[in-house]
Every structure is written in structure tokens, then in C-alpha cells.
Design a protein around this motif. Structure first.
Motif, PDB file in Angstrom:
ATOM      1  N   HIS A  21       0.874  -1.168   0.000  1.00 38.44           N
ATOM      2  CA  HIS A  21       0.000   0.000   0.000  1.00 38.44           C
ATOM      3  C   HIS A  21       0.912   1.219   0.000  1.00 38.44           C
ATOM      4  O   HIS A  21       1.618   1.484   0.972  1.00 38.44           O
ATOM      5  CB  HIS A  21      -0.894  -0.023   1.240  1.00 38.44           C
ATOM      6  CG  HIS A  21      -1.979   1.003   1.224  1.00 38.44           C
ATOM      7  ND1 HIS A  21      -1.743   2.324   1.509  1.00 38.44           N
ATOM      8  CD2 HIS A  21      -3.309   0.904   0.950  1.00 38.44           C
ATOM      9  CE1 HIS A  21      -2.884   2.996   1.423  1.00 38.44           C
ATOM     10  NE2 HIS A  21      -3.849   2.154   1.092  1.00 38.44           N
ATOM     11  N   SER A  37      -6.531   5.252  -2.779  1.00 35.15           N
ATOM     12  CA  SER A  37      -5.175   4.780  -2.493  1.00 35.15           C
ATOM     13  C   SER A  37      -4.529   4.191  -3.730  1.00 35.15           C
ATOM     14  O   SER A  37      -5.179   3.921  -4.740  1.00 35.15           O
ATOM     15  CB  SER A  37      -5.206   3.734  -1.364  1.00 35.15           C
ATOM     16  OG  SER A  37      -6.206   2.762  -1.593  1.00 35.15           O
ATOM     17  N   GLY A  39      -1.582   1.151  -4.861  1.00 39.70           N
ATOM     18  CA  GLY A  39      -0.895  -0.038  -4.368  1.00 39.70           C
ATOM     19  C   GLY A  39      -0.367  -0.891  -5.494  1.00 39.70           C
ATOM     20  O   GLY A  39      -0.731  -0.713  -6.662  1.00 39.70           O
ATOM     21  N   SER A 135      -9.252   1.037   2.116  1.00 39.44           N
ATOM     22  CA  SER A 135      -8.558   0.931   0.833  1.00 39.44           C
ATOM     23  C   SER A 135      -9.175  -0.146  -0.046  1.00 39.44           C
ATOM     24  O   SER A 135      -9.566  -1.214   0.436  1.00 39.44           O
ATOM     25  CB  SER A 135      -7.077   0.605   1.070  1.00 39.44           C
ATOM     26  OG  SER A 135      -6.436   0.303  -0.151  1.00 39.44           O
ATOM     27  N   SER A 274       4.693   0.464   3.827  1.00 43.88           N
ATOM     28  CA  SER A 274       3.414  -0.033   3.330  1.00 43.88           C
ATOM     29  C   SER A 274       2.372  -0.010   4.440  1.00 43.88           C
ATOM     30  O   SER A 274       2.567  -0.609   5.503  1.00 43.88           O
ATOM     31  CB  SER A 274       3.583  -1.463   2.815  1.00 43.88           C
ATOM     32  OG  SER A 274       2.356  -1.957   2.310  1.00 43.88           O
ATOM     33  N   SER A 275       1.293   0.714   4.207  1.00 39.74           N
ATOM     34  CA  SER A 275       0.183   0.799   5.157  1.00 39.74           C
ATOM     35  C   SER A 275       0.723   1.226   6.535  1.00 39.74           C
ATOM     36  O   SER A 275       1.517   2.161   6.636  1.00 39.74           O
ATOM     37  CB  SER A 275      -0.535  -0.550   5.209  1.00 39.74           C
ATOM     38  OG  SER A 275      -1.713  -0.479   5.969  1.00 39.74           O
TER      39      SER A 275
END
Length: 331
Positions: A21, A37, A39, A135, A274-275
Motif C-alpha cells: 500500500h 489509495s 498499491g 482501501s 506499506s500501510s
């Protein structure tokens, strides 16, 4: 993604790659949609579930309890009778920012549908299983891989639609930096964090959307790593500062933060988390360059105690096939 809506089969297998992400687009929500978002699907680690019809239902392996809960929901919704044997053969590390929860849920639903010869309904099953609350990239990547952008969740509460998908250049590589000693925010902690954070400004949302639409995606389409990396790194800086009060800084793991700093100094592009992390990442222009960066980090004090990997970006979705491996037991 493998075939769906085919004839019923006695066994099936679903393999789902992890995802990164790369950041949210709009944490203000003033236009009626929030989050949005970007990704990317990556070549490892993976989640793999093996399915067989059986005399009685059995679920074994890591995350078996979660799989059984998803199984119960899908059996009720689809009206399925009989027993099912599910073996969790491999899982993406949980609470590491790699999309493990969404992919485990979608793999369970997809495997049951393949076993019973039913068509896939990825977005619908995601909603049924409580995924995609913020997301939509994990759902979009499950279907097709590549680099996707979702358009955020609207007032109706439907899963965020995928509004862009571009293939990740085959030559590029991704250096993953995992911290096995830490977990990112999840569950009730994540809900509380979002509730405590104020809405972002409209100007911040506009800046992030411009970075995605006018720099990250065009650079990706042109295979311009420098432009893509610069956009992702700026997105990460803005998002990291926004979430810093909830996660203790721009990065949730100080060790990963130090490792990413070293990768950046040695030529890594687009470093970020990520995230909620703790997994960090950096991009490289080739396999050789990625291995050089990874080896440099492994030999340095900054790499001590971290799991450092080089992987590709995947331009395909989940692999959903009939016929699980022959050694999978039937109960």
C-alpha cells in the motif's frame, strides 16, 4: 487470475501474492469520497489455500480460525452443503502492511466458488467478509495485479472502485524490509487511530492527488523510475507525517526507518512504508541494482535483525485453479 465459473471440481488451490500500500490520496473527504489509495502487487511472500470436498469440514494451518470464520460466512451466503477440507499452506505475515487479511478472506471465498463451479464476485465477497473498509487496492490487486488506484469509499459504503491499473515494468525490482519484531496497527487500534486523527486539509488532498495523477502514474507508464520514485517518496512523506501521532513517527519501526535511510543514501528510489508497516520498501531499476542494495543493507548495522528481500512486481492477480497438490489430505 485463474478461471472462475467453471465446472465444479473435487479440489482447488488459490495463491495470492502480497501487496504494498503506497499511500492514501484523500484523507479529507470533502468531495464525498474519502481515502482513495495506490498499491502494487508483489512477487512474495504469498498466501496459499488448498481446498477439497470432504466428509466433514476441517480447517488447518496458520490463521485457521480466521479462515473458518470466512468459510462460515460464505457457506451461509452461497447455501453450500457438505464438508470442506481447507489447508492453509502459506500465509503472508499478518499485521505487516502486506495485505494479509484481505487476501486471506478473498482466497477463502474464491476457493469455495471455484470448488463449486460458481462465478467469482471479488468486490461483493470483500464486502460480505468485512474487507475494504478504507482501501480498495487489495481487492483490485487480487483480481488483476499491477499497480492500481482506487477512487475512495463514497457515502453508500460500497467497496472503493478501481479507477486505474498500469503494469509494473518487468525490469524494476522492489527491496522489502520486514521487521519480524514488530506489528503495524490493526483491528480496534487502527479504528481508534483513524477516529483520533483530524481530517487532512483540502490542500493536502489536492497535493497527493496531483502527485499520483500527474507524476506517479505517467512516470510508471513511461518506465521512468526517477519520476515514479520521487512521487511515491513525497506521498510517503506527507502520509507518514499525517499518521505520525498514531504510529510514533513517520515510520512505525525505527529499525526499518534506519534501513530505508541507508537504502536511499545508496541509490534506492521511492522509499516508504506499506500501510501501517512495519514493512518498508524501496525501488530499483534492475535485479542487479536491487541485489546490490539489499546486500549493502544486509552487511550493515542498519540491517541487523531485519528480513531483507528482493522481489518483482506482479502484473497478474490471484491464481485460482482446480486440482490442489496430490499430497493434500482428505478427511
Amino acid at each position: 487470475m485463474g478461471s472462475a465459473g467453471a465446472m465444479p471440481t473435487d479440489d482447488a488451490a488459490v495463491t495470492v501474492p502480497a501487496r504494498l500500500h503506497l499511500g492514501f490520496l484523500d484523507l479529507n473527504g470533502g468531495l464525498g469520497r474519502r481515502f482513495g489509495s495506490i498499491g502494487i502487487s508483489i512477487g512474495g511472500p504469498v498466501t496459499r489455500l488448498l481446498f477439497r470436498r470432504a466428509r466433514r469440514t476441517s480447517v488447518e494451518g496458520p490463521e485457521a480460525d480466521r479462515v473458518r470464520r470466512h468459510l462460515d460466512v460464505m457457506r451461509d451466503f452461497l447455501g453450500l452443503d457438505g464438508g470442506f477440507d481447507i489447508r492453509v499452506d502459506a500465509v503472508v505475515p499478518s499485521h505487516a502492511g502486506l495485505g494479509s487479511g484481505t487476501h486471506l478472506a478473498l482466497a477463502t471465498a474464491a476457493g469455495l466458488r471455484r470448488l463449486c463451479g460458481l462465478p467469482l464476485d471479488v468486490a461483493g465477497d470483500a464486502a460480505r467478509l468485512g474487507r475494504g473498509a478504507r482501501s480498495g487496492v487489495g481487492i483490485g490487486l487480487f483480481a488483476k495485479g499491477g499497480v492500481v488506484v482506487d477512487g475512495g469509499r463514497g457515502p453508500g459504503g460500497r467497496v472503493a472502485p478501481v479507477i486505474s491499473r498500469i503494469e509494473f515494468p518487468e525490469r524494476w525490482r522492489i527491496i522489502l524490509v520486514l521487521d519480524p519484531a514488530r506489528h503495524g496497527l490493526n483491528g480496534s487500534g487502527e479504528v481508534k487511530a483513524f477516529a483520533a486523527l483530524p481530517p487532512a486539509s483540502p490542500e493536502q488532498a489536492a497535493h497527493l492527488c496531483r502527485l499520483v495523477v500527474m507524476q506517479a502514474l505517467p512516470s510508471l507508464a513511461d518506465a521512468d523510475l526517477e519520476g515514479f520514485g520521487a512521487a511515491i517518496q513525497e506521498i510517503q512523506a506527507v502520509i507518514g507525517d499525517y499518521f505520525a501521532p498514531a504510529q510514533g513517527g513517520r515510520f512505525s519501526s525505527p529499525q526499518v526507518a534506519a534501513a530505508l535511510g541507508l537504502l536511499e543514501r545508496h541509490g534506492g528510489c521511492g522509499v516508504g512504508q506499506s500501510s501501517w508497516g512495519p514493512t518498508g520498501f524501496a525501488f530499483a531499476a534492475s535485479a542487479d541494482e536491487a541485489e546490490r542494495l539489499a546486500d549493502t543493507l544486509r552487511r550493515s548495522p542498519e540491517g541487523r535483525g531485519l528480513d531483507i528481500r528482493v522481489c518483482v512486481g506482479l502484473n497478474t492477480g490471484a491464481d485460482i485453479t482446480a486440482h490442489a497438490p496430490a499430497d493434500a489430505p482428505v478427511r
